[in-house]
Design a protein around this motif. Structure first.
Motif, PDB file in Angstrom:
ATOM      1  N   ASN A  95       0.814  -1.226   0.000  1.00  0.00           N
ATOM      2  CA  ASN A  95       0.000   0.000   0.000  1.00  0.00           C
ATOM      3  C   ASN A  95       0.842   1.269   0.000  1.00  0.00           C
ATOM      4  N   ASP A  96       1.876   1.306   0.833  1.00  0.00           N
ATOM      5  CA  ASP A  96       2.681   2.518   0.968  1.00  0.00           C
ATOM      6  C   ASP A  96       3.917   2.508   0.082  1.00  0.00           C
TER       7      ASP A  96
ATOM      8  N   ASN B  52      -0.592   4.541  -5.400  1.00  0.00           N
ATOM      9  CA  ASN B  52      -1.033   5.286  -4.220  1.00  0.00           C
ATOM     10  C   ASN B  52      -0.270   6.613  -4.141  1.00  0.00           C
TER      11      ASN B  52
ATOM     12  N   ARG C  18       1.270   7.572  -0.755  1.00  0.00           N
ATOM     13  CA  ARG C  18       2.090   6.523  -0.142  1.00  0.00           C
ATOM     14  C   ARG C  18       3.141   7.132   0.788  1.00  0.00           C
TER      15      ARG C  18
ATOM     16  N   THR D 257      -7.163  -5.107  -6.933  1.00  0.00           N
ATOM     17  CA  THR D 257      -6.700  -4.463  -5.706  1.00  0.00           C
ATOM     18  C   THR D 257      -7.854  -4.427  -4.715  1.00  0.00           C
ATOM     19  N   THR D 258      -7.571  -3.988  -3.506  1.00  0.00           N
ATOM     20  CA  THR D 258      -8.621  -3.929  -2.491  1.00  0.00           C
ATOM     21  C   THR D 258      -9.671  -2.880  -2.815  1.00  0.00           C
ATOM     22  N   SER D 259      -9.363  -1.971  -3.749  1.00  0.00           N
ATOM     23  CA  SER D 259     -10.315  -0.902  -4.078  1.00  0.00           C
ATOM     24  C   SER D 259     -10.872  -1.009  -5.489  1.00  0.00           C
TER      25      SER D 259
ATOM     26  N   CYS E 177      -4.726  -9.408  -2.013  1.00  0.00           N
ATOM     27  CA  CYS E 177      -3.429  -9.402  -1.323  1.00  0.00           C
ATOM     28  C   CYS E 177      -2.653 -10.696  -1.553  1.00  0.00           C
TER      29      CYS E 177
END
Length: 604
Positions: free
Chosen positions: A400-401, A406, A409, A523-525, A579
Motif C-alpha cells: 500500500n505505501d 497510491n 504513499r 486491488t482492495t479498491s 493481497c
C-alpha cells in the motif's frame, strides 16, 4: 571554433551489460547517438573493448552496468575477453565517478567491484565521459554506424518480463559428422562439451553430470533447465534443448531428448530421468555427486548468495521446514502442495484473523501461527529452530505505501505506514543465516508490486543483494498482475517460462459474454464488475452480471470456494484475494526447489 576532442568530451557514454543471442550478459559501452545516424527506435550500438568491435542490440537487452553488476557479473567465467571487458568498464565507471584507478591491477579492480564498489576519494568532478584512449576507440568504432539516441533512463515499450516468456523451447538438431567424431573423442577422455558435443578450450562444469559444457550451453541451461509445462520440466537434462521422454513416476524430475538418449546409451523409458539414471549403471555418463551445489552456483543471483552456498556436498532432503511472513491466506503452502513438495513444518506470521481462519480451513493442523511479524522474539526463533533448521523463508510485505498507484504513499521509512515491514523480512533473513549452521542451505523468496519507484526498488535490491525478476500473471492466467520477485531459488531469475493462452471467457460458466480477455490487476479498491472503460465484464442475455468470487479464486489458481467462510462476505473475500499471490506465477518461480527435496506422490 571548438575542437573535435572538446565535442567528444561532452558526450554521454553509458556503461552497460548487453545481451546478444547465444552469449551471456557482457559488459560494454553504448555508442552515443550523436556519433551515429539514427534508425528505428529500440536499438543501440554497443562497443566491446576487448574485440574492438560493435553489435546492434535491442534496448530491452541492455541494462545499466553498476546497477546490475551483481545480477549479471559471473565470477566463474574465466574467459580472457570477459575479464578484460569487466576490468575496462569498472575502471571507466570509477573514472565517471571522479576516481582514478587506471593503474590498478586486474585483481584489485575486480575485487573492488565484487566488494560493492566501496567509496573512493574523488580526484575530479563526476563526468559522463571516458578516459581519452577508450573514448577515442568508441567514437572511432561508431563513425558511419546507424543508431538511436538513448539516455540511461530510457524505458522501452516492451515489458521487461517478456524476455522470460516464450511459446516453446527450441529442439536439438541432428548431430553433424564432426559431433559424431567428437563423441568418440569424449569417450577417450578429451575435453568435449557434453551438451553440444563440440571441442572447447574454456569450459565449465556441467551442473548435473560429471563433464564440461561450453559457455553457450551454460547460458541455455540457465534459460531452460527449470522451464515447465503442466508442472513438468520440459528441457533435456543433458543438452537443455526440448525433451522427448519423461519418467512415468511424478516424483522424477528430469527428462531427456531422444538424441541424448541415443548418444549416451540411455534406456527408454526405464532411464528417462536423472534420478533413475543415478540408480542405474550408465558407463558413458555419470550423475555428479555434488550436482546440487553446482546448480546453486549456476543460478546464484548475487555474490552474497554465492557466499552462502554450503561448501560440503548437499544431499536431497525428505521434507522442508518453512517460515512464511505476511502469510495471508496461505498461498505459499498451497503452491508447495501443488509442487508435491512435502512440508514437515509451516510457520506463518499473519495478523488478519479472517486470513488465518481461511488457511486453517484449507490446511487443518498444518500451520503454526506466530502472530505479528514485528513481535517475533528470540524465544520464538529458538522454538522454531528447536526441531530443525528453516529451509525456506517466504514473504511479501504490504504494498500500500510502496506502490506508485497510491499518490499518498508513505514509502519505506515512515513508521506510520506499512513500508518499513520490508526491513522486518530482511532482518529475519539475516537472523536465520546467523542462527543456523553455515553448512545449511537457506532459500528465500520475497515479492512486491512491479510499479515501485526507482528509489524504493533499488533500496530493496540493495538489502537483498540483487535486482528483482518481473513476472506478469497475464502469461499464465486471465488477469494482468505484474509483480517483482527477489530470491535465491534456482531458475527464478533467468528461466524462460512457457506462456499459456488463458482468457477470461475460459473461466466463465454458461453463456455470459466477457467484454475483455484479461482481468485488470485486482486491488482492495478495484471494481471487479466493470472493465477499465466502465463496461460490465460479463453480460448474459443482455443483462450485466458481476464476476463471482469463485471465478476470481480460479483465476488466481485456487480451487473454487477456497476463501469461503460463513462469517465473511464477498467484499472481504475479494480483498483477501487482492493481497494474495498468483499461484501459476509463484509455482513456476519455485520449481527449482523440487531438485532439493524428495517429491511426495501421495500429495496429488
Amino acid at each position: 571554433m571548438r575542437s573535435w576532442l572538446h565535442d567528444v568530451q561532452e558526450l554521454d557514454f553509458w556503461l552497460v551489460w548487453a545481451k546478444i543471442t547465444n552469449e551471456p550478459w557482457w559488459p560494454g559501452i553504448v555508442i552515443p547517438g550523436q556519433v551515429c545516424k539514427k534508425i528505428k527506435p529500440g536499438y543501440v550500438w554497443v562497443f566491446w573493448n576487448s574485440e574492438n568491435n560493435v553489435s546492434l542490440v535491442e534496448v530491452f537487452q541492455v541494462a545499466d552496468f553498476r546497477e546490475n553488476f551483481f545480477r549479471f557479473h559471473e565470477p566463474s567465467l574465466i574467459d580472457e575477453g570477459y575479464i578484460k571487458d569487466n576490468v575496462t568498464i569498472i575502471k571507466c565507471y570509477a573514472w565517471q565517478q571522479g576516481c582514478h584507478i587506471q593503474s590498478w591491477s586486474e585483481d584489485n579492480t575486480l575485487a573492488w567491484a565484487r566488494n560493492g564498489f566501496t567509496p573512493l576519494k574523488r580526484l575530479s568532478i563526476e563526468t559522463r565521459g571516458l578516459p581519452q584512449q577508450i573514448m577515442e576507440a568508441v567514437v572511432e568504432a561508431g563513425k558511419g554506424l546507424c543508431s538511436v539516441s538513448v539516455d540511461r533512463n530510457y524505458v522501452p515499450e516492451t515489458k521487461l518480463d517478456t524476455k522470460l516468456v516464450a511459446e516453446d523451447i527450441p529442439k536439438k538438431r541432428k548431430l553433424s559428422a564432426d559431433q559424431e567424431r567428437n563423441m568418440e573423442r569424449y569417450k577417450q577422455g578429451e575435453k568435449i562439451c557434453i551438451a553440444c558435443i563440440r571441442k572447447i578450450e574454456n569450459s565449465l562444469e556441467h551442473p548435473l553430470f560429471d563433464g564440461v559444457i561450453c559457455n553457450n550451453c551454460k547460458v541455455r541451461a540457465q534459460q531452460y533447465m527449470f522451464t515447465t509445462k503442466e508442472n513438468r520440466l520440459v528441457a533435456c537434462a543433458i543438452c537443455f534443448w526440448k525433451s522427448d521422454v519423461s519418467c512415468k513416476s511424478t516424483s522424477c524430475l528430469w527428462t531427456f531428448c531422444m538424441k541424448c538418449c541415443s548418444t549416451y546409451m540411455i534406456e527408454v523409458p526405464n532411464r528417462s530421468c536423472i534420478r533413475c539414471l543415478d540408480e542405474g549403471n550408465n558407463l558413458v555418463l555419470r550423475v555428479s555427486d555434488n550436482r546440487l551445489n553446482k546448480v546453486l552456483h549456476l543460478f546464484a543471483p548475487s555474490m552474497t548468495d554465492t557466499a552462502c552456498i554450503p561448501i560440503h556436498t548437499i544431499s536431497c532432503k525428505k521434507q522442508l521446514r518453512v517460515l512464511s511472513l505476511f502469510d495471508g491466506i496461505g498461498t505459499g503452502l498451497f503452491v508447495l502442495h501443488q509442487l508435491l513438495l512435502p512440508v514437515a513444518k509451516y510457520f506463518a506470521s499473519e495478523i488478519d484473523p479472517h486470513a488465518m481462519k481461511i488457511s486453517d480451513k484449507n490446511f487443518p493442523g498444518q500451520i503454526t501461527h506466530l502472530g505479528d511479524v514485528t513481535h517475533l522474539s528470540d524465544d520464538d526463533f529458538k522454538k522454531m529452530l528447536a526441531d530443525g533448521n528453516i529451509d525456506l523463508l517466504l514473504g511479501g510485505s504490504p504494498c500500500n505505501d510502496l506502490s506508485m498507484v497510491n499518490h499518498s504513499r508513505k514509502g519505506l521509512y515512515d513508521l506510520q505506514g506499512s513500508g518499513p515491514l520490508f526491513f522486518h523480512y530482511q532482518n529475519i533473513l539475516m537472523k536465520l543465516r546467523l542462527l543456523q549452521p553455515k553448512d545449511h542451505m537457506l532459500f528465500y523468496f520475497y515479492e512486491n508490486v512491479a510499479n515501485l519507484d526507482n528509489k524504493t526498488k533499488n533500496t530493496i535490491s540493495l538489502f537483498l543483494g540483487h535486482n528483482p525478476t518481473i513476472m506478469d500473471a497475464t502469461h499464465f492466467s486471465a488477469q494482468d498482475r505484474r509483480r517483482s520477485f527477489w530470491g535465491n531459488i534456482p531458475g527464478m531469475h533467468k528461466t524462460v517460462q512457457l506462456k499459456e493462452d488463458c482468457k477470461l471467457q475460459d473461466y466463465i460458466c454458461g453463456n455470459p459474454y466477457a467484454s475483455r480477455q484479461k482481468l485488470r490487476t485486482l486491488t482492495t479498491s478495484s471494481d471487479i464488475a466493470t472493465d477499465s472503460f466502465g463496461n460490465f465484464l460479463i453480460d448474459g442475455n443482455g443483462k450485466p452480471q458481476s464476476l463471482k468470487i469463485e471465478t476470481l479464486e480460479e483465476i488466481f489458481g485456487f480451487s473454487a470456494g477456497f476463501t469461503k467462510l460463513e462469517e465473511i462476505g464477498s467484499y472481504k473475500r475479494r480483498c483477501l484475494l487482492a493481497c494474495a499471490w498468483s499461484v501459476p506465477v509463484v509455482s513456476r518461480l519455485l520449481q527449482g526447489l523440487k531438485l532439493f527435496f524428495h517429491l511426495d506422490n501421495k500429495m496429488q
